[in-house]
Design a protein around this motif. Structure first.
Motif, PDB file in Angstrom:
ATOM      1  N   GLY A  14       0.826  -1.215   0.000  1.00 31.86           N
ATOM      2  CA  GLY A  14       0.000   0.000   0.000  1.00 31.86           C
ATOM      3  C   GLY A  14       0.851   1.252   0.000  1.00 31.86           C
ATOM      4  O   GLY A  14       1.661   1.474   0.903  1.00 31.86           O
ATOM      5  N   ALA A  15       0.679   2.047  -1.073  1.00 36.02           N
ATOM      6  CA  ALA A  15       1.434   3.305  -1.188  1.00 36.02           C
ATOM      7  C   ALA A  15       0.533   4.485  -0.882  1.00 36.02           C
ATOM      8  O   ALA A  15       0.449   5.464  -1.634  1.00 36.02           O
ATOM      9  CB  ALA A  15       2.035   3.433  -2.595  1.00 36.02           C
ATOM     10  N   GLY A  19       1.670   3.913   4.326  1.00 35.12           N
ATOM     11  CA  GLY A  19       2.699   3.087   3.702  1.00 35.12           C
ATOM     12  C   GLY A  19       3.902   3.901   3.258  1.00 35.12           C
ATOM     13  O   GLY A  19       5.056   3.505   3.474  1.00 35.12           O
ATOM     14  N   ILE A  36       4.526  -1.946  -2.606  1.00 34.81           N
ATOM     15  CA  ILE A  36       3.735  -2.466  -3.731  1.00 34.81           C
ATOM     16  C   ILE A  36       2.309  -1.934  -3.620  1.00 34.81           C
ATOM     17  O   ILE A  36       1.710  -1.966  -2.540  1.00 34.81           O
ATOM     18  CB  ILE A  36       3.681  -4.016  -3.724  1.00 34.81           C
ATOM     19  N   ASP A  37       1.775  -1.457  -4.737  1.00 33.34           N
ATOM     20  CA  ASP A  37       0.388  -0.955  -4.757  1.00 33.34           C
ATOM     21  C   ASP A  37      -0.228  -1.313  -6.094  1.00 33.34           C
ATOM     22  O   ASP A  37       0.447  -1.266  -7.128  1.00 33.34           O
ATOM     23  CB  ASP A  37       0.374   0.567  -4.552  1.00 33.34           C
ATOM     24  N   HIS A  38      -1.517  -1.635  -6.081  1.00 41.63           N
ATOM     25  CA  HIS A  38      -2.174  -1.969  -7.349  1.00 41.63           C
ATOM     26  C   HIS A  38      -2.637  -0.737  -8.120  1.00 41.63           C
ATOM     27  O   HIS A  38      -2.956  -0.821  -9.296  1.00 41.63           O
ATOM     28  CB  HIS A  38      -3.320  -2.968  -7.148  1.00 41.63           C
ATOM     29  N   ALA A  39      -2.672   0.405  -7.451  1.00 41.43           N
ATOM     30  CA  ALA A  39      -3.118   1.629  -8.133  1.00 41.43           C
ATOM     31  C   ALA A  39      -2.006   2.151  -9.052  1.00 41.43           C
ATOM     32  O   ALA A  39      -0.835   1.818  -8.872  1.00 41.43           O
ATOM     33  CB  ALA A  39      -3.478   2.683  -7.099  1.00 41.43           C
ATOM     34  N   GLY A  50      -9.256  16.813   1.464  1.00 41.03           N
ATOM     35  CA  GLY A  50      -9.366  18.237   1.805  1.00 41.03           C
ATOM     36  C   GLY A  50      -9.698  19.101   0.595  1.00 41.03           C
ATOM     37  O   GLY A  50      -9.139  20.195   0.456  1.00 41.03           O
ATOM     38  N   ALA A 162      -0.550  -1.994   4.817  1.00 41.38           N
ATOM     39  CA  ALA A 162      -0.901  -0.561   4.792  1.00 41.38           C
ATOM     40  C   ALA A 162      -1.850  -0.289   3.634  1.00 41.38           C
ATOM     41  O   ALA A 162      -1.767   0.748   2.981  1.00 41.38           O
ATOM     42  CB  ALA A 162       0.364   0.293   4.668  1.00 41.38           C
ATOM     43  N   THR A 163      -2.764  -1.254   3.397  1.00 38.52           N
ATOM     44  CA  THR A 163      -3.659  -1.096   2.244  1.00 38.52           C
ATOM     45  C   THR A 163      -4.994  -0.454   2.611  1.00 38.52           C
ATOM     46  O   THR A 163      -5.947  -0.516   1.829  1.00 38.52           O
ATOM     47  CB  THR A 163      -3.888  -2.447   1.518  1.00 38.52           C
ATOM     48  N   GLY A 172      -9.763   2.597  -5.896  1.00 40.53           N
ATOM     49  CA  GLY A 172      -8.867   1.461  -5.640  1.00 40.53           C
ATOM     50  C   GLY A 172      -8.841   0.959  -4.217  1.00 40.53           C
ATOM     51  O   GLY A 172      -8.001   0.127  -3.877  1.00 40.53           O
ATOM     52  N   VAL A 339     -13.868   7.515   5.612  1.00 42.07           N
ATOM     53  CA  VAL A 339     -13.031   6.503   6.256  1.00 42.07           C
ATOM     54  C   VAL A 339     -13.868   5.279   6.619  1.00 42.07           C
ATOM     55  O   VAL A 339     -15.089   5.303   6.532  1.00 42.07           O
ATOM     56  CB  VAL A 339     -12.353   7.021   7.556  1.00 42.07           C
ATOM     57  N   GLU A 367      -5.217   3.277   8.158  1.00 42.48           N
ATOM     58  CA  GLU A 367      -6.666   3.057   8.242  1.00 42.48           C
ATOM     59  C   GLU A 367      -7.030   1.575   8.292  1.00 42.48           C
ATOM     60  O   GLU A 367      -8.138   1.225   8.700  1.00 42.48           O
ATOM     61  CB  GLU A 367      -7.332   3.738   7.041  1.00 42.48           C
ATOM     62  N   PHE A 380      -5.200  11.460   8.793  1.00 36.85           N
ATOM     63  CA  PHE A 380      -3.829  11.479   8.263  1.00 36.85           C
ATOM     64  C   PHE A 380      -2.808  11.440   9.391  1.00 36.85           C
ATOM     65  O   PHE A 380      -1.789  10.775   9.282  1.00 36.85           O
ATOM     66  CB  PHE A 380      -3.603  12.698   7.362  1.00 36.85           C
ATOM     67  N   ALA A 383      -2.270   8.025  10.213  1.00 33.89           N
ATOM     68  CA  ALA A 383      -1.504   7.343   9.154  1.00 33.89           C
ATOM     69  C   ALA A 383      -0.012   7.648   9.312  1.00 33.89           C
ATOM     70  O   ALA A 383       0.838   6.747   9.295  1.00 33.89           O
ATOM     71  CB  ALA A 383      -2.000   7.772   7.775  1.00 33.89           C
TER      72      ALA A 383
END
Ligand code: FDA
Length: 394
Positions: A14-15, A19, A36-39, A50, A162-163, A172, A339, A367, A380, A383
């Motif tokens: 998760g980016a 992450g 690694i992220d799928h997006a 915001g 961290a996804t 995503g 959220v 999250e 945030f 996070a």
């Protein structure tokens, strides 16, 4: 598939905000980190946050502004990485910011600056980031985690989940974190949409005709209350006060709105003495948007001059106006929720390290974890803080 697995010290899945923060800080501590992220883009939620300016923290951050099955869990991380720490980072990157209201800090220009800052920090830590990579398998054997993604296998002694949560699937978001947590024996607290508009039906539907009207209220659910704007929508209720209270609301429960938070008890009977020939509608119009004043007066059904209405009835009207009860029939769901409340149970995690108690090297941050902040930069901050803390132990 490549013959030999690539080896790292840590793999972050998760980016997003958590992450990237975790990867950057671990990288800068000398760890070889893969994200690694799928997006197709890092930090997509930051980009839309915001209103495009990212409310990146809140200077009033405190553990009691977070919901979790264990209200103490967030204390350690929030205490060790504070809003001032994140602000110092923002300032080091020359990002101009301002406080909007209630301690909420926003970028003057664009949320893109926050993503660029995190990516620059990752680069400074030599972090490898792979976007548009679907994760097809995650396994654990002999003290190492293996992640199969887009035809490659990477392994590391540490894996960071961290996804995030499933709110806003169209950009995503998935429930992948929960599946992975369960796979590794962690429990998941029932996920629910939070910071989400509430929908109305039945009698309350009449308020639909007021779609677009906004007014400052105190929204109450049990002992919890928020004084901010409420917005009437064609589906029900929204606006900051409603989003805040939605995190506490459960199906079947009522919420109460004080439409006149500045009026002290007795104000209507005083109005009667001062202007006996005014109507209730006219009195309400002095304090509320006209359309709302008219609708509320109609429902209170006290026609004619105030001078002819008994004090007792005016006191009843005051009481209703200060605790107007709505029983929402639902929420607008994960599609509209800022959220997710619930998530990976903190019972299985160390609050000092974010590591799974029973499985060395497995971490969960952001999250994805059952820690949910109020509206206003708190999410945030969680996070950043949880990501920073985990990074100290990778
Ligand atoms: P986040 O969801 O940001 O990142 C998770 C990453 O994992 C994503 O990049 C995703 O693509 C990836 N991922 C998911 N499933 C995957 C899978 N199966 N395989 C690979 N990758 C996967 N908060 C705040 O404090 N101030 C604000 O102004 C706002 N504004 C705001 C606006 C809107 C519209 C929303 C929806 C949310 C906010 N928030 C907010 C909340 C805030 O965005 C949120 O709490 C954080 O982004 C959470 O950060 P994480 O890194 O934990 O998850």
């Amino acid at each position: 598939m490549s013959a030999a697995p690539e080896t790292y010290d840590a793999i972050v899945l998760g980016a997003g905000g958590a992450g990237l923060m975790c990867a950057a800080m671990a990288g800068q501590r000398g760890r070889r980190v893969l994200v690694i992220d799928h997006a197709d883009q890092a930090g997509k939620k930051i980009l839309i946050s915001g209103g495009g300016r990212c409310n990146f923290t809140n200077i009033h951050t405190a553990p009691d502004r977070y919901l979790s099955a264990n209200p103490h869990f967030a204390k350690s991380a929030l205490g060790r990485y504070t809003p001032q720490d994140f602000l110092a980072l923002v300032e080091r990157h020359g990002i101009a910011w301002h406080e909007k209201t209630l301690g909420q800090l926003f970028c003057d220009q664009s949320a893109r600056q926050i993503v660029a800052m995190l990516l620059a920090e990752c680069e400074a830590g030599g972090v490898t980031i792979r976007l548009s990579h679907v994760i097809s398998a995650v396994t654990h054997a002999d003290g190492r985690y293996s992640v199969t993604h887009g035809g490659r296998i990477a392994t590391a002694p540490a894996l960071v989940i961290a996804t995030g949560g499933p709110s806003i699937p169209k950009i995503g978001a998935t429930a992948f974190a929960y599946d992975l947590a369960r796979q590794f024996g962690l429990k998941v607290v029932e996920p629910r949409p939070a910071l989400v508009p509430l929908t109305l039906g039945g009698e309350d539907l009449l308020f639909r005709s007021l779609s677009g009207v906004s007014t400052e209220v105190v929204a109450r659910h049990g002992k919890t209350a928020f004084r901010e704007a409420a917005l009437l929508t064609h589906r029900g209720l929204s606006g900051p006060a409603i989003l805040q209270i939605s995190s506490y609301w459960r199906h079947g429960a009522a919420i109460a709105l004080d439409f006149l938070p500045d009026q002290t008890p007795g104000w209507l009977t005083e109005a009667k003495r001062g202007k006996p020939r005014a109507t209730l509608t006219q009195s309400l119009r002095g304090h509320l948007p006209d359309r709302l004043a008219d609708a509320l007066a109609e429902r209170l059904a006290l026609p004619g001059d105030l001078g002819n209405i008994p004090d007792r009835k005016l006191q009843d009207a005051e009481r209703r106006l200060s605790a107007w009860s709505f029983t929402p029939n639902g929420t607008e769901g994960f599609a509209k929720a800022e959220v997710t409340i619930g998530g990976i149970s903190t019972a299985g995690l160390s609050s000092q390290t974010m590591e799974a108690r029973h499985l060395p090297g497995l971490y969960a941050i952001g999250e994805a974890v059952d820690v949910t902040g109020w509206l206003g930069g708190y999410n945030f901050q969680w996070a950043w803080a949880s990501g920073w803390v985990a990074a100290q132990f990778l």
